[in-house]
Scaffold this motif. Structure first.
Motif, short mmCIF file in Angstrom:
data_model
loop_
_atom_site.label_atom_id
_atom_site.label_comp_id
_atom_site.label_asym_id
_atom_site.label_seq_id
_atom_site.Cartn_x
_atom_site.Cartn_y
_atom_site.Cartn_z
N ASN A 26 4.68 -6.83 26.17
CA ASN A 26 4.71 -6.23 24.84
C ASN A 26 3.49 -6.84 24.05
O ASN A 26 3.01 -6.01 23.46
CB ASN A 26 6.26 -6.75 24.04
N ALA A 27 3.26 -8.28 24.14
CA ALA A 27 2.40 -8.76 23.37
C ALA A 27 0.88 -8.40 23.74
O ALA A 27 0.08 -8.04 23.18
CB ALA A 27 2.10 -10.32 23.35
N PHE A 28 0.98 -8.29 25.22
CA PHE A 28 -0.62 -7.63 25.92
C PHE A 28 -0.86 -6.30 25.13
O PHE A 28 -2.01 -6.09 24.91
CB PHE A 28 -0.03 -7.87 27.34
N VAL A 29 0.14 -5.41 25.42
CA VAL A 29 0.06 -4.21 25.16
C VAL A 29 -0.49 -3.80 23.71
O VAL A 29 -1.12 -3.26 23.09
CB VAL A 29 1.25 -3.06 25.51
N VAL A 30 0.52 -4.78 22.77
CA VAL A 30 0.11 -4.75 21.38
C VAL A 30 -1.41 -5.12 21.06
O VAL A 30 -2.15 -4.32 20.34
CB VAL A 30 1.05 -5.43 20.40
N ASP A 31 -1.84 -6.26 21.59
CA ASP A 31 -3.26 -6.73 21.57
C ASP A 31 -4.35 -5.52 22.08
O ASP A 31 -4.93 -5.16 21.36
CB ASP A 31 -3.45 -7.96 22.39
N ARG A 32 -3.85 -5.05 23.11
CA ARG A 32 -4.91 -3.78 23.66
C ARG A 32 -4.74 -2.69 22.55
O ARG A 32 -5.83 -2.16 22.29
CB ARG A 32 -4.41 -3.44 25.19
N LEU A 33 -3.64 -2.47 21.97
CA LEU A 33 -3.55 -1.28 21.21
C LEU A 33 -4.43 -1.41 19.99
O LEU A 33 -5.23 -0.67 19.22
CB LEU A 33 -2.10 -1.02 20.68
N ALA A 34 -4.35 -2.77 19.62
CA ALA A 34 -5.18 -3.24 18.26
C ALA A 34 -6.72 -3.33 18.42
O ALA A 34 -7.35 -2.91 17.76
CB ALA A 34 -4.86 -4.63 17.70
N GLU A 35 -7.16 -3.49 19.59
CA GLU A 35 -8.42 -3.22 20.38
C GLU A 35 -8.88 -1.85 20.05
O GLU A 35 -9.72 -1.45 19.71
CB GLU A 35 -8.82 -3.74 21.69
N VAL A 36 -7.87 -1.06 20.52
CA VAL A 36 -8.41 0.28 20.64
C VAL A 36 -8.60 1.02 19.16
O VAL A 36 -9.39 1.76 18.90
CB VAL A 36 -7.27 1.16 21.35
N ALA A 37 -7.60 0.35 18.13
CA ALA A 37 -7.26 0.87 16.87
C ALA A 37 -8.88 0.53 16.31
O ALA A 37 -9.49 1.26 15.45
CB ALA A 37 -6.35 0.27 15.98
N GLN A 38 -9.50 -0.65 16.65
CA GLN A 38 -10.73 -1.03 15.93
C GLN A 38 -11.73 -0.21 16.52
O GLN A 38 -12.77 -0.05 15.61
CB GLN A 38 -11.09 -2.67 16.37
N VAL A 39 -11.88 0.23 17.77
CA VAL A 39 -12.99 0.95 18.24
C VAL A 39 -12.97 2.37 17.54
O VAL A 39 -13.63 2.91 17.26
CB VAL A 39 -12.69 1.22 19.90
N LEU A 40 -11.61 2.91 17.37
CA LEU A 40 -11.53 4.09 16.69
C LEU A 40 -12.26 4.00 15.34
O LEU A 40 -12.84 5.17 14.86
CB LEU A 40 -10.08 4.59 16.40
N ASN A 41 -11.96 3.00 14.76
CA ASN A 41 -12.48 2.65 13.37
C ASN A 41 -14.07 2.57 13.32
O ASN A 41 -14.90 3.30 12.61
CB ASN A 41 -11.84 1.49 12.64
N VAL A 42 -14.62 1.94 14.48
CA VAL A 42 -15.89 1.86 14.45
C VAL A 42 -16.41 3.45 14.92
O VAL A 42 -17.68 3.68 14.30
CB VAL A 42 -16.32 0.99 15.78
#
Length: 73
Positions: A26-42
């Motif tokens: 769960n923690a790993f997937v949430v961290d990866r999703l947070a990274e994807v969200a940052q890339v989307l913002n960029v």
């Protein structure tokens, strides 16, 4: 978090990644999703960016320069 309709090989890769980082799945997937969200913002920022006029440098030129530096490193 329940992962549904995830191909077995994707689930297995996520589980291996989580174990390597000593995180729960769960923690790993949430961290990866947070990274994807940052890339989307960029990506949104880059899409809306207008280079300074009069420089002769286009957004494509700048992106190519960044890629060149990344390849060298």
């Amino acid at each position: 978090m329940n992962l549904r309709d995830v191909p077995d090989e994707v689930y297995d890769a996520l589980a291996v990644g989580a174990a390597a980082r000593r995180q729960s799945l769960n923690a790993f997937v949430v961290d990866r999703l947070a990274e994807v969200a940052q890339v989307l913002n960029v990506a949104d920022y880059v899409a809306s960016y207008e280079p300074v006029r009069g420089t002769g440098v286009s957004l494509d030129d700048a992106a190519a320069a960044v890629r060149d530096v990344r390849e060298v490193s």
